[in-house]
Design a protein around this motif. Structure first.
Motif, short mmCIF file in Angstrom:
data_model
loop_
_atom_site.label_atom_id
_atom_site.label_comp_id
_atom_site.label_asym_id
_atom_site.label_seq_id
_atom_site.Cartn_x
_atom_site.Cartn_y
_atom_site.Cartn_z
N VAL A 96 0.88 -1.27 -0.02
CA VAL A 96 0.09 -0.08 -0.12
C VAL A 96 0.97 1.29 0.20
O VAL A 96 1.97 1.16 0.65
N ALA A 97 0.40 2.14 -0.86
CA ALA A 97 1.36 3.43 -0.84
C ALA A 97 1.12 4.19 0.45
O ALA A 97 0.10 4.19 0.93
N LYS A 98 2.26 4.68 0.89
CA LYS A 98 2.24 5.77 2.09
C LYS A 98 0.92 6.59 2.15
O LYS A 98 0.66 6.89 3.19
N SER A 99 0.79 7.15 0.98
CA SER A 99 -0.36 8.26 0.85
C SER A 99 -1.80 7.95 1.37
O SER A 99 -2.58 8.55 1.62
N ASN A 100 -1.75 6.58 1.29
CA ASN A 100 -3.13 5.94 1.65
C ASN A 100 -3.25 5.52 3.10
O ASN A 100 -4.54 4.88 3.40
N TYR A 101 -1.97 5.42 4.04
CA TYR A 101 -2.01 4.99 5.09
C TYR A 101 -3.21 5.82 6.27
O TYR A 101 -4.06 4.94 6.67
N ASP A 102 -3.19 6.82 6.02
CA ASP A 102 -4.16 7.76 7.14
C ASP A 102 -5.72 7.38 6.78
O ASP A 102 -6.24 7.17 7.87
N TYR A 112 -0.30 1.18 16.69
CA TYR A 112 1.20 1.00 16.54
C TYR A 112 1.86 2.38 16.97
O TYR A 112 3.03 2.26 17.31
N GLY A 113 1.26 3.38 17.10
CA GLY A 113 1.91 4.66 17.37
C GLY A 113 2.95 5.15 16.57
O GLY A 113 2.72 5.30 15.17
N ASN A 114 4.01 5.18 16.83
CA ASN A 114 5.11 5.68 16.11
C ASN A 114 5.97 4.53 15.23
O ASN A 114 6.93 4.80 14.61
N ILE A 115 5.40 3.42 15.66
CA ILE A 115 6.16 2.49 14.67
C ILE A 115 5.36 2.32 13.39
O ILE A 115 4.32 2.26 13.09
N GLU A 116 6.67 2.28 12.05
CA GLU A 116 5.92 1.99 10.88
C GLU A 116 5.68 0.81 10.44
O GLU A 116 6.59 -0.22 10.53
N VAL A 117 4.46 0.67 9.99
CA VAL A 117 4.10 -0.97 9.67
C VAL A 117 3.70 -0.85 8.14
O VAL A 117 3.04 -0.09 7.55
N PRO A 118 4.39 -1.70 7.39
CA PRO A 118 4.10 -1.86 5.89
C PRO A 118 2.83 -2.87 5.66
O PRO A 118 2.93 -3.96 5.85
N PRO A 119 1.81 -2.17 5.26
CA PRO A 119 0.44 -3.04 4.89
C PRO A 119 0.76 -3.59 3.43
O PRO A 119 1.26 -2.87 2.49
N LEU A 120 0.10 -4.80 3.15
CA LEU A 120 -0.10 -5.26 1.79
C LEU A 120 -1.73 -5.15 1.57
O LEU A 120 -2.54 -5.70 2.50
N GLN A 121 -2.09 -5.08 0.28
CA GLN A 121 -3.51 -4.93 -0.22
C GLN A 121 -3.77 -6.44 -0.84
O GLN A 121 -2.94 -6.65 -1.59
N LEU A 122 -4.72 -7.20 -0.40
CA LEU A 122 -4.94 -8.51 -0.98
C LEU A 122 -6.09 -8.20 -2.12
O LEU A 122 -7.27 -7.59 -1.95
#
Length: 155
Positions: A96-102, A112-122
């Motif tokens: 997932v592109a970072k611009s879509n996280y929020d 998660y707070g300040n921890i960056e988590v890399p999501p995947l789209q199925l």
């Protein structure tokens, strides 16, 4: 309806007991589900599904989470999985592109707070065996979140 803090505590409790939680977001123009806890407990990216009915999305994500938890499965981006989730159908994951996280991962970001988590789209194929990026028919219910775009442009 409970407060935000009460809801976050329910998610924390679920992740502590089960290893993950499913966050369903369903409204008139919005339909998606994602996991919370896979990164914390298994160092696996969180997973999101967009466009399917809530029960089907929740069940599919729960199956994936069980595979990650019990079978130590690691779903990789850009690899097709045949009949992993749906009979006679292929699926694929994309980052997932970072611009879509929020917009799409609000509760996970708070969890998660300040921890960056890399999501995947199925992604799943339509009845013609196509993914959204090569579909010859409208596939707007399954937007490609690997693309940088602003949510206000999504219909």
């Amino acid at each position: 309806m409970g407060s935000y803090v009460e809801f976050l505590n329910i998610i924390i409790d679920c992740v502590d007991k089960q290893g993950w939680a499913i966050m369903p977001i369903f409204g008139e123009n919005v339909r998606f589900c994602y996991t919370i806890g896979l990164w914390q407990n298994y160092k696996h990216p969180e997973i999101i599904m967009v466009g399917l009915p809530m029960e089907l999305s929740s069940n599919t994500l729960s199956f994936a989470a069980c595979q990650i938890q019990h079978s130590k499965k690691v779903y990789q981006p850009d690899i097709e999985y045949f009949e992993e989730f749906f009979e006679n159908s292929k699926t694929i994951f994309k980052p997932v592109a970072k611009s879509n996280y929020d917009y799409y991962f609000g509760m996970a970001l708070r969890y998660y707070g300040n921890i960056e988590v890399p999501p995947l789209q199925l992604f799943w194929q339509n009845e013609n065996g196509e993914y959204p990026w090569n579909a010859t028919v409208d596939f707007s219910e399954q937007p490609d979140l690997s693309i940088d775009f602003k949510v206000e442009n999504v219909k």
